[in-house]
Design a protein around this motif. Structure first.
Motif, mmCIF file in Angstrom:
data_model
loop_
_atom_site.group_PDB
_atom_site.id
_atom_site.type_symbol
_atom_site.label_atom_id
_atom_site.label_comp_id
_atom_site.label_asym_id
_atom_site.label_seq_id
_atom_site.Cartn_x
_atom_site.Cartn_y
_atom_site.Cartn_z
ATOM 1 N N MET A 25 49.056 165.506 85.913
ATOM 2 C CA MET A 25 50.548 164.895 86.816
ATOM 3 C C MET A 25 49.829 163.292 87.343
ATOM 4 S SD MET A 25 53.010 166.069 87.952
ATOM 5 C CE MET A 25 53.600 164.953 88.380
ATOM 6 N N ASN A 26 48.892 162.752 87.461
ATOM 7 C CA ASN A 26 48.507 161.843 87.316
ATOM 8 C C ASN A 26 47.794 160.184 86.776
ATOM 9 O OD1 ASN A 26 48.553 161.629 90.484
ATOM 10 N ND2 ASN A 26 46.113 161.451 90.749
ATOM 11 N N ASP A 27 47.495 160.945 85.297
ATOM 12 C CA ASP A 27 47.234 160.732 83.926
ATOM 13 C C ASP A 27 49.417 160.368 83.741
ATOM 14 O OD1 ASP A 27 45.165 160.843 84.215
ATOM 15 O OD2 ASP A 27 44.617 162.234 83.179
ATOM 16 N N LEU A 28 50.080 161.285 83.580
ATOM 17 C CA LEU A 28 51.520 160.778 82.764
ATOM 18 C C LEU A 28 51.839 160.081 84.270
ATOM 19 C CD1 LEU A 28 51.916 164.448 82.272
ATOM 20 C CD2 LEU A 28 50.717 162.852 80.979
ATOM 21 N N ALA A 29 51.890 160.183 85.612
ATOM 22 C CA ALA A 29 52.576 159.364 86.119
ATOM 23 C C ALA A 29 52.502 157.205 86.011
ATOM 24 C CB ALA A 29 51.878 159.803 87.567
ATOM 25 N N LEU A 84 53.559 171.254 80.125
ATOM 26 C CA LEU A 84 51.953 171.675 80.077
ATOM 27 C C LEU A 84 51.433 172.215 80.855
ATOM 28 C CD1 LEU A 84 51.671 170.686 76.407
ATOM 29 C CD2 LEU A 84 51.961 172.406 76.627
ATOM 30 N N ILE A 85 51.770 171.285 82.122
ATOM 31 C CA ILE A 85 50.589 170.788 83.327
ATOM 32 C C ILE A 85 50.888 172.773 84.230
ATOM 33 C CG2 ILE A 85 50.569 170.214 85.947
ATOM 34 C CD1 ILE A 85 51.900 167.573 84.175
ATOM 35 N N ASP A 86 49.533 172.937 84.544
ATOM 36 C CA ASP A 86 49.706 174.158 84.880
ATOM 37 C C ASP A 86 49.565 173.635 86.575
ATOM 38 O OD1 ASP A 86 48.032 176.126 86.148
ATOM 39 O OD2 ASP A 86 46.048 176.615 85.226
ATOM 40 N N THR A 87 50.384 175.049 87.137
ATOM 41 C CA THR A 87 51.263 174.118 88.397
ATOM 42 C C THR A 87 51.302 175.234 89.664
ATOM 43 O OG1 THR A 87 53.494 175.981 88.190
ATOM 44 C CG2 THR A 87 52.718 173.292 87.956
#
Length: 430
Positions: A25-29, A84-87
């Motif tokens: 998430m932080n990279d995409l943010a 694709l993020i594993d939540t």
């Protein structure tokens, strides 16, 4: 040697078949923030606020024309990666963050498509941009509401004329505006700070402006600072002092942005909340909470009592007709969704600008020049209009459903604070 070669081949095959690392998430943010800021160079309304790293701002000059295809491809890529993020191991608030992130991206993509010429009908646009489904009301519904107003304003003239004649006695004299607004803002701040611990350094600058399509605006500057502007193109009525003090300031936009910055950006490092794309689900929560915040800060009869005892004398207004005035305003408040219907019909091409203005004159009692100003707002912000009334209703229902009723002020403030300090969209309020 042969065995070594086979081993090397085996390692290569295993490496090539290894599952690529899933996006975080932080990279995409970070990519999201930079993209939104780039788009903002081509539309002055696109970015409402930014208080993230200075080095993330665009460094190259914008092109002569907006590279829409490139922008849409980039936001689509971010959407694909976010899916694709594993939540699985995410906490409830982390899942809420992920859901909101995808809805924000959908809104950014939709607005880009609109900037490139694509059109949506009013309801579809509102759903894609604000994650909300606007209700529909018939003209007959509004006509029935007008009947109750006739009882409050008897006489031979048409209802609009009678209302405007009566309401004009509640206009704040221009020379008293600044004093009235500052007193109202100070009271709203005091009431908010009693329940919501505000950042120690929070503050705002108040300005009076002209030639705007809106009546008030909060430009959040970051670090708990805001620039609040009040448009003085048209006469300002006494009730607007508390309305704007709460909506733009406390516990509205100023507090909303300050708490998001403090709770999500600074404390959690969720940098996507350092940028606020205006045409996004975040706006429904922002506008809805700002409008409901008026009732939270000045519940029930407290507001009218405070205005009669404090603001009316400061403004030099006679308070003897105040109770009747507020009864009428409450009735007009029930007509609020008529503005959405005017916007829907106008934007869908069913009526002209002049017809939309006449509709606003009839059902919201706007003076003709004020009605035309409102059509400018609709031109500029389109389906954004739903965020004020539908947003308020969704926020109110959410807080009440959790036990935040008028007779439980501590609990209502606590739920309100939770709402404006965390990731929420319209669908999460249901």
């Amino acid at each position: 040697m042969k065995q070594l070669i086979l081993l090397a081949i085996s390692v290569t095959i295993i490496s090539s078949c290894a599952t690529p690392e899933k996006p975080k998430m932080n990279d995409l943010a970070e990519d999201y923030v930079k993209l939104v800021l780039e788009i903002g160079q081509y539309n002055s309304d696109f970015v409402d606020a930014y208080y993230g790293p200075e080095e993330w701002k665009p460094t190259s000059a914008k092109l002569d024309t907006i590279p829409t295809t490139n922008f849409i491809a980039r936001v689509s890529s971010l959407l694909d990666k976010s899916n694709l993020i594993d939540t699985v191991a995410f906490s409830a608030i982390e899942k809420a963050r992920h859901i909101m992130f995808k809805k924000q991206l959908t809104a950014v993509k939709t607005k880009l498509e609109m900037m490139s010429g694509k059109t949506y009908d009013f309801d579809k646009e509102a759903k894609l941009l604000y994650d909300a489904e606007p209700p529909h009301f018939t003209e007959d519904h509004f006509n029935k509401l007008l009947t109750s107003l006739e009882e409050e304003l008897p006489g031979d003239e048409d209802l609009q004329t009678k209302y405007n004649t009566f309401a004009n006695q509640f206009i704040i004299p221009k020379e008293k505006l600044d004093t009235v607004f500052k007193v109202a803002i100070d009271e709203a701040r005091k009431r908010t700070n009693h329940y919501v611990k505000l950042p120690k350094n929070e503050d705002f600058v108040l300005e009076y402006v002209n030639d705007k399509s809106w009546s008030g605006y909060n430009y959040y500057q970051g670090k708990s600072k805001s620039l609040i502007q009040i448009n003085t193109d048209f006469p300002i009525f006494i009730q607007r002092a508390i309305d704007l003090a709460c909506h733009e300031g406390y516990p509205g936009h100023h507090v909303f942005n300050a708490l998001l910055e403090q709770n999500l950006v600074d404390s959690k490092g969720w940098k996507e909340f350092s940028v606020y794309p205006l045409f996004s689900p975040q706006s429904l929560i922002a506008e809805g909470s700002a409008n409901y915040g008026i009732d939270v800060a000045f519940p029930g009869d407290e507001r009218v009592q405070y205005e009669k005892e404090i603001l009316f004398p400061i403004a030099g207004l006679d308070a003897t007709q105040a109770d009747k005035y507020y009864r009428i305003l409450a009735l007009i408040g029930k007509l609020n969704y008529a503005g959405n219907e005017a916007a829907r019909k106008y934007l869908n091409g069913e009526i002209s600008r002049e017809e939309a203005a006449k509709w606003l004159e009839k059902y919201l009692f706007y003076a003709p020049d004020r009605a035309l100003q409102r059509t400018r707002f609709i031109d500029q912000y389109r389906s954004y209009v739903i965020n004020y009334n539908l947003g308020k209703d969704l926020v109110a229902n959410y807080i009440k459903a959790k036990g935040g009723t008028a007779d439980q002020p501590e609990k209502r403030w606590a739920i309100f604070k939770e709402l404006v300090s965390n990731p929420h969209t319209a669908s999460s309020l249901k």
